[in-house]
Design a protein around this motif. Structure first.
Motif, PDB file in Angstrom:
ATOM      1  N   ALA A 390      47.144  33.413  24.007  1.00 32.94           N
ATOM      2  CA  ALA A 390      47.940  34.472  24.625  1.00 32.94           C
ATOM      3  C   ALA A 390      47.075  35.334  25.549  1.00 32.94           C
ATOM      4  O   ALA A 390      47.503  35.715  26.645  1.00 32.94           O
ATOM      5  CB  ALA A 390      48.583  35.339  23.536  1.00 32.94           C
ATOM      6  N   GLY A 391      45.852  35.621  25.124  1.00 30.06           N
ATOM      7  CA  GLY A 391      44.953  36.388  25.991  1.00 30.06           C
ATOM      8  C   GLY A 391      44.595  35.626  27.259  1.00 30.06           C
ATOM      9  O   GLY A 391      44.492  36.215  28.342  1.00 30.06           O
ATOM     10  N   LEU A 392      44.413  34.306  27.130  1.00 24.98           N
ATOM     11  CA  LEU A 392      44.119  33.514  28.325  1.00 24.98           C
ATOM     12  C   LEU A 392      45.290  33.521  29.295  1.00 24.98           C
ATOM     13  O   LEU A 392      45.106  33.594  30.518  1.00 24.98           O
ATOM     14  CB  LEU A 392      43.785  32.079  27.925  1.00 24.98           C
ATOM     15  CG  LEU A 392      42.462  31.860  27.190  1.00 24.98           C
ATOM     16  CD1 LEU A 392      42.270  30.385  26.904  1.00 24.98           C
ATOM     17  CD2 LEU A 392      41.290  32.392  28.001  1.00 24.98           C
ATOM     18  N   ARG A 393      46.508  33.444  28.771  1.00 20.29           N
ATOM     19  CA  ARG A 393      47.681  33.476  29.656  1.00 20.29           C
ATOM     20  C   ARG A 393      47.744  34.802  30.408  1.00 20.29           C
ATOM     21  O   ARG A 393      48.102  34.847  31.589  1.00 20.29           O
ATOM     22  CB  ARG A 393      48.949  33.262  28.840  1.00 20.29           C
ATOM     23  CG  ARG A 393      49.133  31.823  28.365  1.00 20.29           C
ATOM     24  CD  ARG A 393      50.512  31.598  27.775  1.00 20.29           C
ATOM     25  NE  ARG A 393      50.711  30.197  27.436  1.00 20.29           N
ATOM     26  CZ  ARG A 393      50.462  29.670  26.248  1.00 20.29           C
ATOM     27  NH1 ARG A 393      49.998  30.458  25.285  1.00 20.29           N
ATOM     28  NH2 ARG A 393      50.663  28.387  26.017  1.00 20.29           N
ATOM     29  N   GLU A 394      47.403  35.890  29.757  1.00 18.06           N
ATOM     30  CA  GLU A 394      47.409  37.189  30.433  1.00 18.06           C
ATOM     31  C   GLU A 394      46.375  37.223  31.550  1.00 18.06           C
ATOM     32  O   GLU A 394      46.642  37.733  32.647  1.00 18.06           O
ATOM     33  CB  GLU A 394      47.143  38.299  29.416  1.00 18.06           C
ATOM     34  CG  GLU A 394      48.260  38.468  28.390  1.00 18.06           C
ATOM     35  CD  GLU A 394      47.912  39.503  27.349  1.00 18.06           C
ATOM     36  OE1 GLU A 394      46.784  40.065  27.432  1.00 18.06           O
ATOM     37  OE2 GLU A 394      48.736  39.760  26.461  1.00 18.06           O
ATOM     38  N   ARG A 395      45.196  36.684  31.296  1.00 18.58           N
ATOM     39  CA  ARG A 395      44.151  36.684  32.327  1.00 18.58           C
ATOM     40  C   ARG A 395      44.553  35.807  33.508  1.00 18.58           C
ATOM     41  O   ARG A 395      44.322  36.179  34.668  1.00 18.58           O
ATOM     42  CB  ARG A 395      42.836  36.179  31.737  1.00 18.58           C
ATOM     43  CG  ARG A 395      42.207  37.112  30.719  1.00 18.58           C
ATOM     44  CD  ARG A 395      40.900  36.537  30.193  1.00 18.58           C
ATOM     45  NE  ARG A 395      40.309  37.405  29.187  1.00 18.58           N
ATOM     46  CZ  ARG A 395      39.519  38.430  29.459  1.00 18.58           C
ATOM     47  NH1 ARG A 395      39.230  38.709  30.719  1.00 18.58           N
ATOM     48  NH2 ARG A 395      39.015  39.173  28.497  1.00 18.58           N
ATOM     49  N   LEU A 396      45.138  34.652  33.216  1.00 13.38           N
ATOM     50  CA  LEU A 396      45.536  33.771  34.304  1.00 13.38           C
ATOM     51  C   LEU A 396      46.726  34.337  35.070  1.00 13.38           C
ATOM     52  O   LEU A 396      46.821  34.155  36.293  1.00 13.38           O
ATOM     53  CB  LEU A 396      45.876  32.388  33.742  1.00 13.38           C
ATOM     54  CG  LEU A 396      44.689  31.595  33.190  1.00 13.38           C
ATOM     55  CD1 LEU A 396      45.164  30.297  32.551  1.00 13.38           C
ATOM     56  CD2 LEU A 396      43.676  31.291  34.280  1.00 13.38           C
ATOM     57  N   THR A 397      47.639  35.003  34.388  1.00 14.22           N
ATOM     58  CA  THR A 397      48.769  35.607  35.079  1.00 14.22           C
ATOM     59  C   THR A 397      48.307  36.658  36.078  1.00 14.22           C
ATOM     60  O   THR A 397      48.901  36.830  37.148  1.00 14.22           O
ATOM     61  CB  THR A 397      49.733  36.230  34.053  1.00 14.22           C
ATOM     62  OG1 THR A 397      50.183  35.204  33.163  1.00 14.22           O
ATOM     63  CG2 THR A 397      50.936  36.849  34.739  1.00 14.22           C
ATOM     64  N   ALA A 398      47.224  37.357  35.742  1.00 16.48           N
ATOM     65  CA  ALA A 398      46.716  38.395  36.636  1.00 16.48           C
ATOM     66  C   ALA A 398      46.230  37.824  37.964  1.00 16.48           C
ATOM     67  O   ALA A 398      46.167  38.547  38.964  1.00 16.48           O
ATOM     68  CB  ALA A 398      45.580  39.159  35.952  1.00 16.48           C
ATOM     69  N   VAL A 399      45.894  36.539  38.016  1.00 17.11           N
ATOM     70  CA  VAL A 399      45.451  35.910  39.261  1.00 17.11           C
ATOM     71  C   VAL A 399      46.446  34.850  39.718  1.00 17.11           C
ATOM     72  O   VAL A 399      46.103  33.959  40.503  1.00 17.11           O
ATOM     73  CB  VAL A 399      44.038  35.290  39.092  1.00 17.11           C
ATOM     74  CG1 VAL A 399      42.996  36.368  38.904  1.00 17.11           C
ATOM     75  CG2 VAL A 399      44.013  34.305  37.932  1.00 17.11           C
ATOM     76  N   ARG A 431      48.895  43.236  43.736  1.00 17.92           N
ATOM     77  CA  ARG A 431      49.737  44.374  44.101  1.00 17.92           C
ATOM     78  C   ARG A 431      50.988  44.421  43.245  1.00 17.92           C
ATOM     79  O   ARG A 431      51.495  45.492  42.901  1.00 17.92           O
ATOM     80  CB  ARG A 431      50.099  44.279  45.583  1.00 17.92           C
ATOM     81  CG  ARG A 431      48.913  44.550  46.505  1.00 17.92           C
ATOM     82  CD  ARG A 431      49.302  44.393  47.956  1.00 17.92           C
ATOM     83  NE  ARG A 431      48.171  44.702  48.820  1.00 17.92           N
ATOM     84  CZ  ARG A 431      48.196  44.558  50.138  1.00 17.92           C
ATOM     85  NH1 ARG A 431      49.306  44.108  50.726  1.00 17.92           N
ATOM     86  NH2 ARG A 431      47.134  44.857  50.856  1.00 17.92           N
ATOM     87  N   GLY A 432      51.519  43.234  42.899  1.00 20.17           N
ATOM     88  CA  GLY A 432      52.709  43.219  42.068  1.00 20.17           C
ATOM     89  C   GLY A 432      52.432  43.719  40.666  1.00 20.17           C
ATOM     90  O   GLY A 432      53.310  44.283  40.017  1.00 20.17           O
ATOM     91  N   GLN A 433      51.213  43.523  40.204  1.00 13.57           N
ATOM     92  CA  GLN A 433      50.879  43.969  38.865  1.00 13.57           C
ATOM     93  C   GLN A 433      50.571  45.463  38.829  1.00 13.57           C
ATOM     94  O   GLN A 433      50.648  46.082  37.779  1.00 13.57           O
ATOM     95  CB  GLN A 433      49.642  43.199  38.332  1.00 13.57           C
ATOM     96  CG  GLN A 433      49.851  41.714  38.170  1.00 13.57           C
ATOM     97  CD  GLN A 433      50.839  41.401  37.070  1.00 13.57           C
ATOM     98  OE1 GLN A 433      50.947  42.129  36.102  1.00 13.57           O
ATOM     99  NE2 GLN A 433      51.577  40.320  37.244  1.00 13.57           N
ATOM    100  N   GLY A 434      50.163  46.041  39.958  1.00 14.67           N
ATOM    101  CA  GLY A 434      49.787  47.448  39.976  1.00 14.67           C
ATOM    102  C   GLY A 434      50.992  48.368  40.052  1.00 14.67           C
ATOM    103  O   GLY A 434      52.119  47.981  40.328  1.00 14.67           O
ATOM    104  N   VAL A 435      50.785  49.605  39.791  1.00 15.79           N
ATOM    105  CA  VAL A 435      51.828  50.627  39.848  1.00 15.79           C
ATOM    106  C   VAL A 435      51.565  51.495  41.059  1.00 15.79           C
ATOM    107  O   VAL A 435      50.517  52.132  41.167  1.00 15.79           O
ATOM    108  CB  VAL A 435      51.826  51.486  38.561  1.00 15.79           C
ATOM    109  CG1 VAL A 435      52.879  52.552  38.653  1.00 15.79           C
ATOM    110  CG2 VAL A 435      52.040  50.603  37.357  1.00 15.79           C
TER     111      VAL A 435
END
Length: 475
Positions: A390-399, A431-435
């Protein structure tokens, strides 16, 4: 690299067939446990083979007389009794040699006594002419002595075992001479007893030593993993102390000085608090750099580290890498480096792999990393994904990347990570991940400070409003 769960551990679910349960009984064991079970089964079966082996020459060469038949039946009964005692003695003898459990002295003494009685019956059969010439007696003697030898050769030192073998050989040779056997036959019997001792050393004692070494290496591997984790924690604590220890001490002293100056109405108190603010912001920057250094993973270093760790654990590691790793964007390298690190950890912890393949390729503008091993013992349990994946999916989603993990058939487990190489995709995703908020622009690089919106001619507030975080506070 098998996720934890009942399926991965090979536990048979209700309703499955018995054959699946037997496969799970074997697959759920580690490599050390499998080898331990195999060696134990071999040691338990060998005495029964000896008991069966004594029947053929005894039935063929036995002179059909009343006394000879009675002695032969007693010899067969003693062989079965020796096997039953050997099962108990070998089991507890292995526990004594491998784990340090109490030695089964009583059952070992009983095994020796039964072996002595069996040898006495053979000598009696030879003396009354119940088994023909002396060569038959030499054929039967190993079957009578091998079982007690296997039962006792894990319970003493090598020096005592050799001495005991010499004494047993001398007693057998002397008994044969006393019963009227020729000296060459007595010497041959002594040689047979030496052979029995050598065979017991080469089978029972060496097997017990090999099992002890296997479990010692298995424990050492676990200890090494724990020490590596502890060393990493110590390193992080040491680095954090070096970064924050001095600055926090200075902040405490200057704050105390500012309090004293403020109570006296001295204007220097404001200068001291400004210095405290500067040191706090500097500490924040250093902590961010420290954390970023731990969070960022160098892909090339992680690949080489994975090769070394897997090879040290006895796992064949094949690296199939295109010459593009160093040219990847830093965010992609960091994300894939963490994938390699987590995948290597899972291979070591959750499976019994013998080989592992790592492939890094470029496919249509995407970097593709595949880690596959043959240690899968079952699919992941539904609804219980591992926290590491799950942590790896979060890191990969960020890029902008994706992660797929699961069984690949034939007892293999495959993890596939894909990350886009287009820098535009990375920027858009970031940019999509940022607020986006008024007065705050999206950070373009790690560690950038927030900037306040100032009205023309107005002076920026030096202190935040009550309850609001200070400018530049660590988030």
């Amino acid at each position: 690299m098998v996720p934890l769960g009942t399926a991965a551990l090979g536990v048979r679910e209700e309703g499955e067939s018995g054959g699946t349960g037997m496969r799970g009984f074997w697959r759920e064991r580690s490599q050390a446990a499998k080898l331990d079970l195999y060696m134990r089964v071999v040691l338990y079966v060998m005495p029964w083979l000896f008991a069966v082996g004594i029947l053929a020459p005894l039935a063929q060469e036995l002179v059909r007389g009343p006394d000879a038949v009675a002695l032969a039946r007693g010899l067969v009964a003693l062989s079965v009794a020796q096997c039953a005692v050997a099962m108990h003695t070998i089991h507890h003898g292995l526990a004594h040699y491998v784990d340090g459990a109490p030695a089964p002295r009583r059952s070992a003494a009983l095994a020796l006594a039964l072996g002595g009685v069996s040898a006495g019956l053979l000598l009696t059969l030879q003396a009354i002419g119940g088994i023909g010439d002396g060569t038959v007696m030499l054929q039967l003697l190993p079957y009578a002595l091998l079982t007690p030898a296997m039962s006792t050769f894990m319970l003493s030192t090598l020096r005592r075992l050799v001495l005991g073998t010499v004494v047993a050989a001398a007693l057998v040779a002397g008994a044969m001479v006393a019963t009227g056997a020729e000296p060459p036959l007595a010497v041959s019997a002594a040689v047979v007893v030496f052979f029995v001792g050598l065979f017991a050393l080469a089978t029972t004692r060496s097997t017990a030593w090999f099992m002890a070494m296997i479990w010692e290496l298995d424990r050492s591997r676990d200890v090494s993993a724990r020490l590596a984790v502890a060393e990493e924690r110590l390193r992080f604590g040491r680095d954090m102390h070096d970064v924050m220890g001095r600055n926090l001490a200075v902040i405490a002293l200057k704050s105390e000085l500012a309090v004293r100056l403020a109570r006296r109405g001295r204007p220097e108190a404001a200068d001291q608090m400004a210095e405290v603010q500067r040191i706090a912001q500097e500490s924040q920057r250093e902590v961010r750099e420290l954390v970023r250094g731990y969070r960022d993973a160098d892909l090339s270093a992680e690949l080489e580290g994975a090769r070394g760790v897997l090879s040290a654990a006895g796992i064949d590691c094949l690296m199939d890498r295109e010459p593009l790793g160093d040219g990847l964007p830093s965010g992609v390298q960091s994300a894939l480096g963490w994938v390699v690190r987590e995948a290597t950890t899972n291979v070591l912890r959750h499976g019994d792999a013998r080989s592992c393949t790592v492939r890094l390729t470029s496919d249509g503008g995407r970097a593709v990393l595949v880690v596959e091993n043959d240690g899968a013992e079952g699919g992941p349990a539904p609804g219980t994904p591992g926290s590491g994946l799950a942590g790896l999916r979060e890191r990969l989603t960020a890029v902008g990347g994706t992660l797929r993990a699961g069984p690949a058939g034939d007892g293999r487990f495959r993890l596939t990570a894909e990350v886009p190489l287009a820098q535009e995709a990375l920027v858009q995703n970031a940019r999509g991940q940022g607020v986006q908020a008024q007065g705050v622009r999206a950070p373009e690089a790690p560690g950038m400070r927030l900037q306040e919106t100032r009205t023309p001619g107005a002076r920026a507030q030096e202190a935040p409003a009550p309850g609001a975080p200070a400018r530049g506070a660590l988030r």
